[in-house]
Design a protein around this motif. Sequence first.
Motif, PDB file in Angstrom:
ATOM      1  N   SER A 451       0.841  -1.196   0.000  1.00 39.16           N
ATOM      2  CA  SER A 451       0.000   0.000   0.000  1.00 39.16           C
ATOM      3  C   SER A 451       0.874   1.244   0.000  1.00 39.16           C
ATOM      4  N   PRO A 452       0.638   2.198  -0.896  1.00 34.69           N
ATOM      5  CA  PRO A 452       1.425   3.435  -0.884  1.00 34.69           C
ATOM      6  C   PRO A 452       1.317   4.193   0.427  1.00 34.69           C
ATOM      7  N   THR A 453       0.246   3.951   1.183  1.00 36.37           N
ATOM      8  CA  THR A 453       0.046   4.630   2.458  1.00 36.37           C
ATOM      9  C   THR A 453       0.226   3.686   3.646  1.00 36.37           C
ATOM     10  N   ARG A 454       0.751   2.487   3.390  1.00 39.66           N
ATOM     11  CA  ARG A 454       0.903   1.451   4.417  1.00 39.66           C
ATOM     12  C   ARG A 454      -0.410   1.199   5.157  1.00 39.66           C
ATOM     13  N   ARG A 455      -1.467   1.150   4.408  1.00 40.89           N
ATOM     14  CA  ARG A 455      -2.788   0.925   4.987  1.00 40.89           C
ATOM     15  C   ARG A 455      -2.900  -0.517   5.470  1.00 40.89           C
ATOM     16  N   PRO A 456      -3.230  -0.728   6.755  1.00 39.43           N
ATOM     17  CA  PRO A 456      -3.356  -2.094   7.268  1.00 39.43           C
ATOM     18  C   PRO A 456      -4.593  -2.775   6.714  1.00 39.43           C
ATOM     19  N   GLY A 457      -4.618  -4.086   6.799  1.00 38.82           N
ATOM     20  CA  GLY A 457      -5.765  -4.823   6.307  1.00 38.82           C
ATOM     21  C   GLY A 457      -5.578  -6.311   6.494  1.00 38.82           C
ATOM     22  N   THR A 458      -6.439  -7.075   5.852  1.00 33.68           N
ATOM     23  CA  THR A 458      -6.447  -8.529   6.035  1.00 33.68           C
ATOM     24  C   THR A 458      -5.797  -9.272   4.877  1.00 33.68           C
ATOM     25  N   LEU A 459      -5.238  -8.542   3.899  1.00 36.91           N
ATOM     26  CA  LEU A 459      -4.665  -9.184   2.714  1.00 36.91           C
ATOM     27  C   LEU A 459      -3.185  -9.481   2.905  1.00 36.91           C
ATOM     28  N   MET A 460      -2.695 -10.486   2.192  1.00 40.00           N
ATOM     29  CA  MET A 460      -1.270 -10.764   2.145  1.00 40.00           C
ATOM     30  C   MET A 460      -0.931 -11.377   0.792  1.00 40.00           C
ATOM     31  N   ARG A 461       0.338 -11.220   0.413  1.00 41.14           N
ATOM     32  CA  ARG A 461       0.829 -11.839  -0.821  1.00 41.14           C
ATOM     33  C   ARG A 461       1.555 -13.132  -0.472  1.00 41.14           C
ATOM     34  N   ILE A 462       1.279 -14.176  -1.220  1.00 42.54           N
ATOM     35  CA  ILE A 462       2.055 -15.403  -1.072  1.00 42.54           C
ATOM     36  C   ILE A 462       2.765 -15.714  -2.383  1.00 42.54           C
ATOM     37  N   ASN A 463       3.866 -16.409  -2.264  1.00 43.25           N
ATOM     38  CA  ASN A 463       4.594 -16.953  -3.403  1.00 43.25           C
ATOM     39  C   ASN A 463       4.161 -18.412  -3.523  1.00 43.25           C
ATOM     40  N   TYR A 464       3.494 -18.747  -4.621  1.00 41.95           N
ATOM     41  CA  TYR A 464       2.970 -20.104  -4.747  1.00 41.95           C
ATOM     42  C   TYR A 464       4.068 -21.161  -4.637  1.00 41.95           C
ATOM     43  N   ALA A 465       5.257 -20.839  -5.104  1.00 45.41           N
ATOM     44  CA  ALA A 465       6.344 -21.810  -5.095  1.00 45.41           C
ATOM     45  C   ALA A 465       6.856 -22.100  -3.696  1.00 45.41           C
ATOM     46  N   THR A 466       6.711 -21.137  -2.765  1.00 42.70           N
ATOM     47  CA  THR A 466       7.259 -21.314  -1.419  1.00 42.70           C
ATOM     48  C   THR A 466       6.185 -21.379  -0.349  1.00 42.70           C
ATOM     49  N   ALA A 467       4.926 -21.530  -0.761  1.00 47.18           N
ATOM     50  CA  ALA A 467       3.810 -21.554   0.200  1.00 47.18           C
ATOM     51  C   ALA A 467       3.132 -22.923   0.216  1.00 47.18           C
TER      52      ALA A 467
END
Length: 484
Positions: A451-467
């Motif tokens: 987030s450009p504003t470091r807005r908190p939330g419930t989302l996250m990014r995963i890497n399919y290869a390492t998750a």
Amino acid sequence: MNTNTSGMATAISHGANGLSRQSATPLAQQLAARYAERIQQRLMLPGSRLPSVRDCARQHGVSPYTVVAAYDQLLAQGLLEARKQRGFFVRETLASTQRASRAGPQPASTAPVDASALIRGMFQADAKRAPGLGTLPAEWLDLPMIQSAMRKVLNEGSASAQLALHYGEPAGDARLREALAARMSDLGIAAAPEQIVSTVGATHALDLLTRSLLQPGDAVLVDAPGWAIEFARLSQAGMRLLPVPRGADGPDLEVMSQLVAQHAPKLYVTVSVLHNPTGNTLSLAKAHQLLKLAESADFQIVEDDTYAFLAPNHAPRLSALDGLRRTIYVSGFSKILTPAWRVGYVAASPARIAALTQLKLLSTLTTSPLLERAVAHCLEKGLLRRHAERVLTRLDAARQRSLRLAEAAGCHSVTPPAGLFGWLDTGMDTEKLAQQMMNENWLIAPGALFSPTRRPGTLMRINYATAQDAHFWKLLEHCRKRGG
């Protein structure tokens, strides 16, 4: 509570959290030292919120009194500040304030002060415990191909061997630029070798473009969500960030039009294909509309195609539609070949390339001719294309497994699964989740990083290869059930 859940709770409270009841050092001091180390290594950025006293006590299996004592120590060290009725936050230090001051005018939307926290975390991480990793795991890369390419370059003859003893050509190795022109033709982008300049990775290419095209105080359109390192780099150069919501088919052009009218931006920086972190790809219709807006409002577009080898060649590229008139194309090989070979490039109009080559000479002299010739060999012989095909087959299977595990843990994908990254809703604050996972030596990438504003939330990014580790998802599920 069943046996497995009970065992996991015990591990969270007493196992890998680093606190020892047998140590002569008091628990409060151990806990304070743990958070102090994270803050000093900038794994927790200024402004980050620490867990509440109750949550921290539960996570570490200690009393609230112990947590209060630890936080008091951090307050006394000047590492934290207490905000009334809000909790404890990492303090903005004098050094970071001075860095922000030197960066020039404050951006309209404040980006992370130091996104290097994410980079350091990625460098230090064990890929097997890093679902938030930004690259392919090492075991997915073709080391024999890399070694063979280097040997081939050194054994081609005396002229090629001399590459190891001299500066490279200012614009980059001629054979590499020929191979890149052919590669771009496969993507529908017409660019002669003279329209290409090599760089030390795609990040260097983006930095050269910032210095070439912008002045401190200029407004720059960016995707939201988008890449944290790019936000921080632009902010530290004194640019004003204008976040544009990124949808399934591209940027929200209504919002972009309003920002254009209000701020007259000079540039739009975007990942059009396999966008990071959502995995979305720009639609052909949206691409045409975006180019028309750029033409009427007179701003340039930097198209970052870092994930090109993980995407179909026929995916719409703005640079193909525009013919590199208003667009500038950036790509590299760290996401498919190896992060160790820092080879990237820019393709643009001849006049733009001349200016970038001059700037490259002033910043790095030249780039590595040996590595560039080795990449050229991999492209010329089709080695990289065949390697990418194998990676894609493996990635398809990893994506299916990771998503099954995520869904079983109560998470769901908020964008159609594609490419290397998944954009998931966990149902809980992922900055809080990131701290809990870090206690167990798991590295995740919470949504606030994008987030450009470091807005908190419930989302996250995963890497399919390492998750694909079921233990990670079991731990995440346990955290969700506890409510963070």
